[in-house]
Design an enzyme around this catalytic site. Structure first.
Site, PDB file in Angstrom:
ATOM      1  N   SER A 185      43.882  41.804  54.123  1.00 44.85           N
ATOM      2  CA  SER A 185      43.022  40.978  53.268  1.00 44.85           C
ATOM      3  C   SER A 185      43.909  40.066  52.428  1.00 44.85           C
ATOM      4  O   SER A 185      44.991  40.468  51.976  1.00 44.85           O
ATOM      5  CB  SER A 185      42.170  41.857  52.346  1.00 44.85           C
ATOM      6  OG  SER A 185      41.535  41.074  51.348  1.00 44.85           O
ATOM      7  N   TYR A 200      41.141  48.023  46.137  1.00 49.47           N
ATOM      8  CA  TYR A 200      40.912  47.411  47.450  1.00 49.47           C
ATOM      9  C   TYR A 200      42.174  46.701  47.943  1.00 49.47           C
ATOM     10  O   TYR A 200      42.593  46.879  49.088  1.00 49.47           O
ATOM     11  CB  TYR A 200      39.753  46.425  47.375  1.00 49.47           C
ATOM     12  CG  TYR A 200      39.493  45.690  48.664  1.00 49.47           C
ATOM     13  CD1 TYR A 200      38.885  46.331  49.740  1.00 49.47           C
ATOM     14  CD2 TYR A 200      39.877  44.354  48.821  1.00 49.47           C
ATOM     15  CE1 TYR A 200      38.655  45.662  50.939  1.00 49.47           C
ATOM     16  CE2 TYR A 200      39.651  43.688  50.011  1.00 49.47           C
ATOM     17  CZ  TYR A 200      39.039  44.343  51.066  1.00 49.47           C
ATOM     18  OH  TYR A 200      38.822  43.687  52.250  1.00 49.47           O
TER      19      TYR A 200
END
Length: 217
Positions: A185, A200
């Site tokens: 990501s 995250y």
């Protein structure tokens, strides 16, 4: 004018450093498609293949002639993507493994992982795509969400990625060929610690630089 020449050299080196990744990517895009089956093996394993990037990846691998082991938690959605693959590439075989990755490190998750290991042991798996990931809860302080939500994120983004890779990669090593692709990501690249997405970003950073096994022997 030595100072000017030094600055010009530094500028040229900086431009070259910026241009090299772009040119490398462009060269990769312009190269012809490889025969993935011949280079890696006949089968690919894709986690989270029922929507988004996982679905697109599964369909593209099928278009390139790869048979697919589809790993997800929803049987109906697995049947849907399997049917879509059969329509798009009738010659491609598919197998489905129902596995809720948030249950890794539990008795139920261990049983599902056992089924996955049994499935891949009998196949020439050459590509593994670890696509599945959890973003929930988004943009939250640690104390604003239940701890189980954070635990689920860690299980899916870290533990499950490790367990699935450990189930698949021994066959690649034995055959001397294979590729592992972990979807990361930009949240783990843009800032060292993305505010309100720290958990995250950290979990998605985990697998990106570590899992690469590729050989054409």
């Amino acid at each position: 004018m030595a100072w000017f020449a030094s600055l010009a050299l530094l500028g040229a080196l900086h431009v070259a450093a910026l241009a090299f990744p772009l040119l490398s990517h462009l060269a990769l895009c312009l190269r012809g498609h490889k025969d993935l089956r011949r280079r890696y093996g006949a089968w690919a394993v894709v986690t989270g293949p029922t929507s988004g990037m996982g679905r697109s990846t599964a369909l593209e691998l099928a278009r390139r002639g790869m048979n697919l082991v589809l790993v997800g938690r929803n049987p109906a959605k697995l049947r849907d993507i399997s049917s879509a693959i059969s329509k798009a590439a009738p010659a491609v075989q598919t197998k489905t493994v129902v596995l809720d990755l948030s249950l890794v490190s539990t008795a139920q998750g261990d049983e599902a992982l056992r089924r996955l290991r049994q499935t891949v042991e009998a196949l020439d798996v050459g590509v593994l795509v670890n696509n599945a990931g959890v973003l929930e809860p988004p943009a939250a302080f640690l104390h604003d969400a239940g701890v189980e939500a954070w635990v689920d994120m860690i299980r899916v983004n870290l533990l499950a990625l490790t367990e699935v890779t450990a189930a698949v990669i021994p066959g690649m090593v034995e055959r001397g060929r294979g590729a592992v692709v972990n979807f990361g990501s930009m949240s783990s690249e843009a800032l060292p610690s993305l505010p309100l997405y720290t958990m995250y970003a950290a979990t998605k950073r985990y697998g990106v630089p570590t899992a690469k096994y590729s050989s054409t022997s």
